[in-house]
Design an enzyme around this catalytic site. Sequence first.
Site, PDB file in Angstrom:
ATOM      1  CB  SER A 161      -0.893   0.008   1.240  1.00 54.33           C
ATOM      2  OG  SER A 161      -0.107   0.315   2.376  1.00 54.33           O
ATOM      3  CE  LYS A 162      -2.022   6.567  -2.748  1.00 54.55           C
ATOM      4  NZ  LYS A 162      -3.461   6.411  -2.476  1.00 54.55           N
TER       5      LYS A 162
END
Length: 473
Positions: free
Chosen positions: A243-244
């Site tokens: 994820s980010k």
Amino acid sequence: MAEPVRVRFAPSPTGHLHVGGARTALFTWLFARHHRGVFILRIEDTDRSRSTEEFIVSILEALRWLGLDWDEGPPTPGYRQTERLEIYKAHAERLLAEGRVYRCVCPPEELEAQRKAAQAGGQTFRYGGKCRDANVPPSVPHALRLKIPLSGQTVVQDLIHGRVVFDHSQLDDWILVRTDGSPTYNFCVVVDDVTMKITHVIRGNDHLSNTPKQILCYQALGYPAPAFAHIPMILGPDRTRLSKRHGATSVLAFREEGFLPEAMVNYLARLGWSHGDQEIFTREELIRHFDLAHVGSAGAVFDRAKLEWLSNHWIRQAPADRLAGDLVPFLERAGLPVPADRAWLARVAESLRERGRTLAEMATMGAFYFAEPSACDPEAASKFFTVDAVPRLKLLGKRLETQEPFTPEALELLYRGLAAELGLKLVDLAQLTRLALTGRTVSPPIFQVAALLGKDKTLARLKRCQAVVEGKG
Ligand code: GLU
């Protein structure tokens, strides 16, 4: 394979194309190209509150950048779910007429309360089937639910995970069409895959749990289900879903960083798929060798260092004139003047590519080619700019002034001769020159640098350096 392969990539435009989606697209595209099948792009934009035109544009751009061309899809009309509402409606009406779905008038608030209660008790909410036999008249606002078998199992024969069994007691009569008339996500996917004659559904693992619901819907519609292949998730170094939090995940962010699409495609292909221990693949090799049988069933960890290593490989492979063109936006972004002479820029790119992991890095490393270096590495300056530096720089300037031709080979000869004459090591003169020309102690081969800068710039920089050492600069 008996029937022609037809596969699709079906992104929801609720964000940019991230590496997980890009890898799904790549595997699907490779599967299509390997089997000389059809690759379809379908935009799943039924979630109107989260889908945007901007994300559609961005996803198409990312796919084009990766070279994943589609045979069917936008801009041809009919490949966006919001353009297909009549098709879903017609299928729902047929299912209703055939008694495969039923009208449900259970108030959403009531269902929501049940869902909350189930959750509080640690259970998954399943609709109890209150309206299943209620014969709700059409005039009352209603949702449509699929009548699923009360007992038994649905088996997903997944091409990656093998046999996955879902007991019907785990499922419920799910909603195909909401009370406001809008079709639900799983229903749209099934109708689209049926009407687009999809033979293999290749998608992320997160959709495996939707698959039994969808298979029951195929059965209700009277169509055979396609083959399924669910690709495991991409994980971050800490082995949680990428994820980010783990840094850039959007494909276009990698383009912005200056990775070449060849590197990205090569990297993504190896993320979960293998062909012996081969690491480097051209696009043609990927098409030739790709198969779902060699996609692993465990999550693959995103390894940036490996991407950078591959990126350097593909930067070294790229034709110099192409690299020169690719470098231009990165020079602009670094605030460097873009040279008009493209042939010269191509030679500069060639000199920078050995160490360059990205185009952005090449621009930064090679800034001295385009603009005079503003400062010297201070540690190196104190080492090389000693009292001896001034006479050496002067002598270098004098000899270089009359040097013809100004080629790397000729310059090397000149330096070797001068070092012998002064009783110095070649590296001492070379490092001094490097510092004067580039401001750094690490650069491409220094005679190449001098030749590319040309005599005038080389002399000017040596002179300026001399002035700095003498305390006049
Ligand atoms: N639209 C879904 C997604 O973006 C893909 C659905 C599918 O491939 O069946 O995750």
